[in-house]
Design an enzyme around this catalytic site. Sequence first.
Site, PDB file in Angstrom:
ATOM      1  N   GLY A   1       0.620  -4.985   0.797  1.00  0.00           N
ATOM      2  CA  GLY A   1      -0.546  -5.038  -0.089  1.00  0.00           C
ATOM      3  C   GLY A   1      -0.249  -5.730  -1.410  1.00  0.00           C
TER       4      GLY A   1
ATOM      5  CB  ALA B   1      -0.877  -0.010   1.250  1.00  0.00           C
TER       6      ALA B   1
ATOM      7  CD  GLU C   1       1.646  -5.541   5.836  1.00  0.00           C
ATOM      8  OE1 GLU C   1       2.410  -6.492   6.136  1.00  0.00           O
ATOM      9  OE2 GLU C   1       0.985  -5.521   4.794  1.00  0.00           O
TER      10      GLU C   1
ATOM     11  CD  GLU D   1      -2.487  -7.393   2.726  1.00  0.00           C
ATOM     12  OE1 GLU D   1      -2.023  -6.257   2.446  1.00  0.00           O
ATOM     13  OE2 GLU D   1      -3.263  -7.587   3.663  1.00  0.00           O
TER      14      GLU D   1
END
Length: 258
Positions: free
Chosen positions: A110, A65, A133, A113
């Site tokens: 992300g 992200a 993270e 993911e």
Amino acid sequence: MYSSLLTSLENGIFTITINRPDKLNALNRSVFTDLNHALDEVYAKPEIRSVIITGAGTKAFVAGADISEFSGLSVEESKALAKAGQDTFFRIENAPKPVIACVNGFALGGGCELAMSCHFRIASDNAKFGQPEVNLGLIPGYGGTQRLVQLIGKGRALELLMSANMIDAPTALQYGLVNYVVAQEELLTKAKEILTTINSKAPIAVAKCIEAANAVFNETQNGYLTEVNGFGDCFGTEDMKEGTTAFLEKRKAIFAGK
Ligand code: COA
């Protein structure tokens, strides 16, 4: 047409390339907006038979992200951000057409993911996977804690989640996170080869395979019942009649997707 994606359609294979190579294809709002519109195309257009998701350049699939968009978010706003990301990735996971991630470099946070929400993954030999993270005082928010456990098991998943360690492509292959590791220049060729095979099969049956396999991980669904219903629904299709007739007539089936 898209500001953060490149798309192309060739022989029924729709390739979506996340296109922010200077930011290692980090997922910002613009990427999510574009990705949702591209998924609208995937769901709506019959000429799209299958999908590849990859990243621009040779260094990164997606490095996570976009961290620069995290500053100043409240607890409630960050929950909404995670929920929106999860919803987009559910649309990938539940797409009625195969979606393959071609992981061409870093797949972090992300990015890992996103790759895990695809139906399966092929990696280039320079790919690296991780959920870093905790380095940021965070946990994954786009389904990573769930799908990593599903794909590689709880022990290995928790080691990666808690340590933020990255794994290389051969380790990802050994863990079952990816189906193949190939040279970077062969990545799209390998994916297209597999998708060409899948595209020659009965589309409704392919969609029912995805639905039944996803039901394994959906607590609100009985997977065996989903399978029974999918099997039965296939008997109502022209493609099932064509497939079984072609077998008995010793010829190749030609499926119409009906
Ligand atoms: N969000 C926002 N920008 C990111 C990013 C992310 N997740 N990952 C990389 N970038 C940006 C960098 O800020 C840099 O931008 P700049 O050139 O304007 O400074 C550019 O992409 C190149 O990254 P850089 O860090 O210089 O490359 P590197 O080869 O030194 O390191 C990584 C590569 C992947 C190890 C490193 O970029 C990294 O750790 N990224 C963050 C990974 C992460 O924590 N993801 C989870 C987010 S929740």
